[in-house]
Every structure is written in C-alpha cells, then in structure tokens.
Design a protein around this motif. Structure first.
Motif, PDB file in Angstrom:
ATOM      1  N   ASN A 436       0.811  -1.244   0.046  1.00  0.00           N
ATOM      2  CA  ASN A 436       0.123   0.253  -0.036  1.00  0.00           C
ATOM      3  C   ASN A 436       0.808   1.303   0.061  1.00  0.00           C
ATOM      4  OD1 ASN A 436      -2.787  -1.114   0.055  1.00  0.00           O
ATOM      5  ND2 ASN A 436      -2.108  -1.916   2.145  1.00  0.00           N
ATOM      6  N   ARG A 585      -4.894  -5.355   0.320  1.00  0.00           N
ATOM      7  CA  ARG A 585      -5.345  -4.286  -0.630  1.00  0.00           C
ATOM      8  C   ARG A 585      -5.811  -5.412  -1.758  1.00  0.00           C
ATOM      9  NH1 ARG A 585      -0.830  -1.255  -3.302  1.00  0.00           N
ATOM     10  NH2 ARG A 585      -2.225  -1.522  -5.424  1.00  0.00           N
ATOM     11  N   ASN A 593      -8.914  -9.895  -2.803  1.00  0.00           N
ATOM     12  CA  ASN A 593      -8.022  -9.441  -1.743  1.00  0.00           C
ATOM     13  C   ASN A 593      -6.738 -10.149  -1.806  1.00  0.00           C
ATOM     14  OD1 ASN A 593      -6.460  -9.004   1.086  1.00  0.00           O
ATOM     15  ND2 ASN A 593      -7.685  -7.135   0.839  1.00  0.00           N
ATOM     16  N   VAL A 613      -5.424  -1.198   7.257  1.00  0.00           N
ATOM     17  CA  VAL A 613      -4.623  -0.720   6.084  1.00  0.00           C
ATOM     18  C   VAL A 613      -3.649   0.311   6.422  1.00  0.00           C
ATOM     19  CG1 VAL A 613      -5.224   0.028   3.740  1.00  0.00           C
ATOM     20  CG2 VAL A 613      -6.829  -1.405   4.857  1.00  0.00           C
TER      21      VAL A 613
END
Length: 969
Positions: A436, A585, A593, A613
């Motif tokens: 991420n 993610r 996912n 996250v």
C-alpha cells in the motif's frame, strides 16, 4: 507518469500471480522449486558451535558456573531457581534452591559466585530482583550452602549486602578478585527510554551504573561488609566508597583475566554502540554522557573525572546487546589461548580479542549462531562454553565447511528467481506482491516478489512488542524464504519506456537470520551481479523537462550488506514491506483481496490479527495525520524506535498513540540548529520543529542519516502540514503572509527586501524553503532565493536551500571520510585559507591558537607550524588531535571545593596555586587548598571533525595557509 508506470507494473503483477497460481495443484501449496539461494556468499568463520549437555533441561538460564572442587555445573535460572548437574549425567538436575521459597515472589536472578575458600567456607552470593519497579528491589545476598557436593542453598540464611533500583538494567554479575574482595556489576536500574532518566550514570552518590568492590570477610556499623581502604572514592564527601568504577549502562557479565587479574565486562549500549571495557580503578566510562564514542546527553550532569573510552566498541550493524565473557585458557584450540571470548544476545555473534601492552592486538568475529547468548561459562580446563537463553549449552569447534560460499549465486540469473532475467519473468513459485505504501527512495519505483521453498507457510503471531507496548501481527517466515525487490528509475521523466533497473535487493531467511544482498544491473539490462559487502555509488543523468537545463543528476547509493542491516533490523521486524496492513489491498482489475489470494495459493496461514490498512502518504484522500504518521514510520521508524539505533529519545512508530512517542513539544537532545525555542515537533508551528528542519536541510544533521541522497519535497510538505494541523501551544510566527506576498507580487525592490528578511533567521528560512518546493513559486524567484541563500547567510540557513541550487553550485563536503593523499594533492590558496581561518563561521582554530597575535594561547603557537611540521603531519593533527598530545599541551580538569569544574591547559603550578587557561583564553588561578581534584585529560582539548563541514578545496586552502606559517631563520 511514474505513477502510471507503477500501476501498469502492478497490473502485470496481478497477471503473474494468477499464472503462478494456475500452475499449482489444488491440494498443494505453490512452492519455489528452483531456488539456488542457500547459505551465504561469505567465507565461513573459523569456528562454529556444537551443542553439548543436550540432556540438561534448563529453563531460561542467566548464569552458569562450576561448583568448586566438584564435577558439577551450577545454573541460575531467571525465575530464581538454582539447579546443578554433573558433567557425566546432565539429565539428572538437582534443585539447589527454588525461587518461590523466598518470602516475596522472586522476579529475576542474574548471577552467582562462591566464597574463595569454598567448600571450607560454605557460602555463596546471589544477585536477584525480588520486586520490580522499586528503589531497592534488586539485591546481592549471601547464603549458606548446606550440601557442598550436590549443592543445596538455605534460603532462610540470607544476609542482604546491597540493594539498588529494580526498574531495569540490573547488571548482577558477581566475582571474587585475587585480592579476596567481591566485585559486583550494577546497571543504571532503569528502562531504556528516556536514557538514564534519573541521571544516575555520572552520580557517585548511589550504587547504580557502577562496579562495586566490597570486603565480605567482615562488617561495619553501617553495613554487613567493609569498604576496602584502597577503593578510589573512600572518604570523598557524598560518594559511595564501595564504587570501584562507574559510568556503565548495564554491565552484563564480567570476569577476571587469570593472567594479570584485570577485570573485564561487556556493557549493553543504548541506541548506537555496544562496548567491552577493561575496568580500571576509579575510571569513568561515560554513561549517560556518552554511549561508548557516541554522545547521548551532552548537556546532562557529568562527573569531573574524564571519560575512559571502550577497549572495544561495536556499532549496531553487528551487535545489539553485548554479553561479556571469559578468557580462553584451554589447549584444545591453541589459536584462542589467552583470548577474551564474548558475544551478543541479539545477533548471536561471537568475537575474540587479545590484549597486551595496553592495547588490543587482535580482534575478530569467530563464530555466528542463532542463539540469544545470555552468558558464557569457564570450565576448569579453561575452555569457554556458550549458553543460550533457550537453555542450550555449546562449545566452539573448527568450522571446515566452505562449500556454501562457493556455491552461492553471483549473478541474478543464477538465483532461480526468474525464468527470463532480462524480462523479470518470475519462476514457478516466485510470487509478485504489491504494498500500500512505499518509503521515499530518490524518485525510484520498485517491484517485489516472494518465494518459499519448504512446505511450511508464512504464519502470523501476536508478539508483545516491547518497543511500543502494543500487540500486533508479525510474520514468521520459513527457512530459505526469499523476498526480492527490483529498483527502477526513469532515464526520461516524460517517457515510461525509459525505465531502467538499478539493483535487485534480496532478503534471505537463513535459519534464524535474515541476510541482505544487492545484485547490481549491468548497462545492457540483461543481468545483475552480486555486490560485495562494500558501498558503491552511481551517478545518474536524468532527462527532466522541469529543470532549467532540461536534465538533472543524482547519486544512487548501492548499499553494502552492513548498511542494509541498518534498516532491516530485528526491532522493526526486519522485513518492512511484507506486512499485514501493507498487503491488505485488492488489485485494480480484480475483486479478490491480496491477503486472501496469498492464503488461497498456500503462502499464508490463517490470519487472526486485526489487519487494518496502511495509508499511502501521497494519497490526498487520507487524513493528514495518517499520511504523516505513515511517512515517518516508513522512512524513519526503523531507527527511531526502541532498539532501533536513533539516539534521540522519541519514537516514530505509526501504531502507537502520539502522546506516547515523546515527540510533540519534546526538547531536542541533539542540537537546535539556531532555532529559538526549538522542539522536536512544535505543536502547530513547523518553523520551530527540528524534525522538519532535519528533513529539509543538506549536510551534517540531515535525516534520514543514510539511504536516500535527495530531499523529498512532497514528504516535507506532508509533515509540514501535519505539524501545522496540531493544536498550537503558542502562536506560530506569521511568515505565511510575507511568503505569499513574495510569490504573488510583481518583482520589485520589495522582493529583495522580503527575501532578505526571511533569510535572517532559521525558522523563517525553513518556512521559505518549504514554499520554494511549491509549484506556485515561479522558477526564477526560486533561483533568486537559492542564490541569495548561498551567500552571506548562516550555514544553517544555506543548508535549507542547497537542493534548489544548480548541481555545480552545491557544496560537496568532506564529512568523516578524508583521504589524506587526495586532499594533499589539491593545490591550496593561502589567501583564501587566511580568510577561512580568521573569518569563517564554524572554524574555531583562532580561539585557541595564535598566528601573528601576541595574546595568550591555549594550544600551540602556529606562527612556525609550517617550519616544524610537514603538510601531512599538520593534516593528521587536525583529523586526529588526540593521537599524539605533547605533554605541555595536555588538558587538565579541576574540581574545586565549591563544585566548579574548570578545564584547560596548565600554565604553571606553585605550592600555593595552579594556573589554568581555558579554551576561550581566560586564565584561572586555583588555590591549592580549594582544589578537590585535578586530573590530566586523555583526550585533546582540540575538537574532532574540524574539517567535516568544509569542502575539499576549503580544507586544502586552510592547510596551505597553515603550512605557509614559517618563522624567518
């Protein structure tokens, strides 16, 4: 454009992960069968460990010693239980004492020793903690031994000798010297952060942070022992006479050298250094003023006794928690005879050193292990055993295996990671993954893969994270797991097809260790070659339409393996990107996912933790706090966490409450850079925030200290905006209006005035430097500001605008890496050197030395230095002023009866007074009856790193001026 390239790359990653998954059988996990990354490329160390006494079922041992005049080992376990076993029957443990037999629950035990006349005097001494977090919770006690053959201790016979603080760092090593006195190591008694909160390290009025020396053969009215009359501080008011030496943070395991009866100890460091000391009578080892050679609290309380440097020092690239050892006396390995063997709790490494004539004559790493080395033990024949906290006992044996280093792949194409290296096509079982948020890496992008060889899965576990006080999900990786990352850059920022590969970084799980390697790509982009353990730089020329010249240059650092380990450290879980909140993610063209996909193909075990996250710092849809906290975590928290190596007492871990980080409105401990009322983070006021200043500046003090070579303007803006969003304790300075007028008003006479006013102080200049990175600022104005800042301003101001200057105008400083011959080969200008000497801010030679000046001088007169010394000798005296100190220029430090501490050169001494001249040239007359102590200094009064912030040409000019000083014949 780079962001589009990034998304395109991850689209390919999604295709590749599906392709790999399709090859796996439904009932079998997808595994990497073609791996050739095994072992290490480095030659083997000379010795390895072999387990012995495997049947001894020990639980958390902390000390192991021989029971005198028997064939038995005595083991102290952390829970307070003491057990013994015979060499011939290690499975038959005898309990000498149960920890639970004490009136209070015994929390921890550390060390044990026996009366020198044991068993005729059947007594032992034990160091332990009875109750944590109390002022007298740790103690040394004497006990009667009722069975001297098997060993049984009578807990009711306890006589408490000494107590100290039990908040942490207890020391607790016990040994009798040849003089018959008991020596006791005592830590500073505190938690790691903040360092030495109670300022006990330099305080001689308590036991903490010291080595004690007591006579247990008798007692006095005050205590159940006597203080030897020749202890160094006997009779000194306000000082504990038991102290033999002091300034130690956590002296973990000490011993005597049987050859000369010298005392040695390991001392566990704080954030940067680990130390081994040969303990001298009355010596000060620096804590918490210093941590070995690293300054910690320069403005804290300091004893008047000069600091003695470490005998051996390790930085945190190779050691994290030193464990002192013993001197090898066995004939079994003759090469180690008389060597001091010691190790490290965190890395499992073992070293040896030899010492003679006041110096270390040989020192080397001799073995590596997967142990948490808690202590060593000396057998009757002089052999040194290694004890792991897991209860295992080991001996050193020669290491004859050289096959692993020879077979380790030297080319990326030989690793088995890719079926087609030049296209980065992953082999079956090598799985691409994406994260991420990426750390700042000088405008580069990257692509990641992971490969698992065994049928084990990556599992998560809840680890009580002592650095943060939190419980979080951590990964446990199988042996021979490999994570790879290829780093790329755009040779033309406007052309995605100009992507070029710089290096492929490899993390390899080798049993319990993680090893880092760098494969550097060749110019043809067909393969990459394994880099040796050396750092290499590469100059990149990049087409960039945003630059006036149409291009820019930057330096890329190919880090050495040791440098890689500075970031990939145990306290930060070693593997940075492959974490739950980073992997949580979904690919742009899929509904599944990534974590679910990795579980489906058999890489990940079930996940029980609350994943969360990780916010992308550059995602403007996320909150500014999440963006800034993530940015600081990704780029700074590998050091700025407990055990991470950063000496400043704050943390930047993102999953910890802000008020627990000692960050907002905290006082800076490593310099303020001329910022009035500076704070690490000044709530609501970026211009007073040292953290932001260090991110923005060039030169010494820039953060991060290693890694990226370029300043991240976008990152600075993120952190700036977050600091500005915090509630302000005091009103922030109103620089914004002046800066806004500067940007949006036409260029006129007021423009120069506004620039000049903003460059007059560091806070306003910091605000202006942030604005210079904004696209709204006209390029011509930015160039004008940078040009002005490069002249006639404070160095702290100029450093903020260095990145806005054309490359050829930027300062290339010497730093700490001065190559003498290269510097001497540069022609120097005497006139420029004279100007530097007399007028340059930061060059302080003239404060202590005289040239054409009849006034008093602290250091040698330099009027004829060019006639008495060669240029090389002058340069060496600047680079290492303490290497050779003429006695007439040796500094002294005096402590007066009224508590003043004065240091300087001794001008003269009479029976009535001593006359010192300090570094500012001020003379001091000290009456003899007012001097409590006067000692010579081992370190020169002349400061180190005098050339670090100069350019090579400036240093050459200064050297030319100095060597031109020759008196006429």
């Amino acid at each position: 454009m780079q962001r589009l390239l990034f998304l395109w790359a991850w689209g390919l990653a999604a295709i590749a992960i599906n392709a790999n998954a399709d090859r796996a059988n439904a009932d079998e996990p997808l595994r990497w069968q073609s791996s050739r990354i095994k072992g290490t490329p480095d030659p083997p160390l000379p010795y390895r460990l072999e387990r012995i006494f495997a049947d001894a079922d020990l639980k958390g041992p902390t000390e192991m010693v021989r029971l005198p005049e028997t064939n038995r080992w005595v083991v102290v376990q952390q829970n307070g239980t003491v057990v013994t076993f015979d060499k011939s029957d290690p499975s038959n443990l005898h309990t000498a004492m149960e920890g639970k037999t004490f009136g209070k629950p015994l929390s921890r035990s550390y060390g044990i020793t026996f009366d020198p006349d044991f068993p005729r005097t059947p007594e032992c001494y034990l160091a332990y903690t009875s109750l944590l977090k109390t002022a007298d919770g740790t103690r040394v006690s004497r006990f009667r031994v009722t069975d001297t053959n098997l060993m049984t201790i009578d807990p009711a016979s306890e006589t408490v000798l000494a107590t100290w603080n039990s908040e942490g760092h207890s020391g607790g090593s016990l040994h009798f010297g040849a003089d018959g006195y008991l020596y006791v190591s005592v830590g500073d008694g505190q938690d790691p952060n903040p360092p030495d909160r109670l300022d006990t390290g330099q305080d001689l009025s308590d036991f903490e942070a010291s080595i004690l020396r007591i006579d247990v053969r008798g007692h006095s009215p005050e205590q159940p022992y006597r203080i030897p009359k020749d202890n160094p501080f006997v009779g000194v008011p306000g000082v504990r006479g038991e102290i033999w030496a002091f300034g130690l943070r956590n002296p973990w395991k000490m011993s005597f050298n049987p050859k000369d009866n010298s005392l040695w100890t390991g001392d566990v460091g704080w954030e940067m250094r680990e130390m081994v000391y040969k303990i001298e009578r009355g010596a000060n080892y620096g804590w918490s003023q210093t941590e070995g050679s690293q300054v910690v609290k320069s403005d804290g309380y300091r004893s008047d006794i000069p600091i003695t440097p470490p005998t051996v020092e390790h930085d945190h690239t190779e050691a994290r928690s030193i464990t002192g050892g013993y001197f090898w006396q066995s004939d079994r390995i003759s090469a180690l005879k008389d060597a001091y063997i010691y190790g490290d709790w965190m890395t499992g490494k073992i070293w040896a050193l030899k010492y003679a004539d006041g110096k270390v004559t040989w020192q080397a790493e001799i073995a590596d292990s997967t142990l948490q080395i808690i202590c060593f033990a000396s057998d009757d024949d002089g052999e040194i055993l290694t004890i792991g906290y897991d209860g295992t006992i080991h001996r050193l044996i020669p290491n004859l295996d050289e096959s692993a280093a020879a077979a380790f792949p030297r080319r990326l194409s030989d690793t088995g990671l890719f079926t087609k290296t030049e296209d980065q096509t992953p082999a079956v079982g090598v799985i691409p993954y994406s994260i991420n948020a990426h750390h700042w890496s000088d405008h580069t992008d990257s692509q990641q893969w992971i490969g698992i060889v065994s049928n084990e899965k990556i599992s998560t576990f809840d680890k009580s994270d002592w650095q943060t006080g939190q419980v979080a999900g951590f990964f446990s990786f199988p042996h021979n797991t490999v994570l790879a990352k290829t780093v790329t850059y755009l040779a033309d920022t406007s052309d995605p097809a100009s992507q070029r590969r710089l290096e492929t970084q490899v993390l390899h799980r080798n049993h319990d260790d993680w090893n880092a390697y760098n494969y550097i790509w060749n110019d043809d982009q067909t393969d990459a070659i394994l880099q040796d353990n050396v750092a290499v730089t590469r100059e990149l020329t990049i087409a960039d339409p945003s630059q006036p010249s149409g291009h820019r240059t930057q330096t890329w650092l190919h880090a050495s393996r040791d440098q890689c380990s500075l970031c990939h450290i145990w306290s930060a879980s070693t593997v940075h990107g492959f974490k739950l909140d980073q992997l949580n993610r979904t690919y742009a063209d899929e509904s599944e996912n990534q974590l679910d996909k990795l579980k489906r193909i058999g890489l990940l075990d079930e996940i029980s933790a609350d994943v969360g996250v990780c916010a992308n710092p550059y995602d403007h849809l996320a909150s500014i706090e999440d963006r800034a906290r993530t940015y600081l975590d990704l780029n700074c928290a590998h050091c700025h966490r407990r055990g991470g190596g950063g000496t400043a007492p704050f943390e930047l871990v993102r999953n910890v409450d802000l008020d627990q980080l000692n960050l907002v409105n905290a006082m800076p401990t490593q310099g303020t850079f001329n910022i009035p009322d500076a704070r690490v983070v000044a709530s609501g006021d970026p211009s007073r925030s040292v953290l932001l200043y260090r991110m923005a500046k060039a030169g010494r003090g820039h953060m991060p200290q290693f890694g990226p070579t370029l300043v991240d303007d976008a990152g600075i803006q993120i952190v700036h905006d977050w600091i500005a969003s915090l509630d302000a304790d005091v009103p922030a300075q109103p620089y914004d209006d002046t800066i806004s007028q500067l940007i949006h008003s036409p260029v006129d006479d007021d423009t120069t005035d506004r620039i000049n006013s903003l460059l007059q102080s560091v806070p306003s200049a910091l605000a202006l430097s942030v604005a210079c990175a904004d696209r709204d600022m006209p390029a011509s104005l930015r160039e004008q500001i940078a040009a002005k800042a490069s002249k006639d301003t404070l160095p702290e101001v100029r450093d903020l605008f260095e990145r806005f200057l054309p490359a050829h105008l930027r300062i290339v400083r010497l730093g700490d890496h001065v190559i003498e011959n290269e510097l001497l080969s540069i022609p120097g200008d005497i006139a420029r050197g004279r100007d530097l000497y007399f007028n340059q801010s930061g060059i302080t030679c003239k404060q202590c030395h005289r040239i054409s000046d009849p006034g008093p001088a602290v250091g040698p007169d330099l009027n004829n230095i060019g006639g008495t010394r060669t240029p090389l000798e002058v340069l060496q005296s600047i680079l290492d002023p303490s290497a050779k100190i003429e006695e007439k220029y040796r500094g002294y430090i005096a402590l007066t009866t009224d508590g003043q501490v004065i240091s300087g050169l001794k001008q003269s001494e009479t029976k009535d007074a001593v006359y010192l001249i300090d570094a500012q040239g001020k003379s001091h007359e000290l009456l003899q009856d007012e001097i409590e102590d006067l000692k010579p200094l081992e370190k020169s009064l002349m400061p180190d790193r005098l050339l670090a912030d100069l350019t090579a040409q400036q240093a050459a000019d200064l050297l030319a001026f100095l060597t031109s000083q020759k008196s006429p014949n």
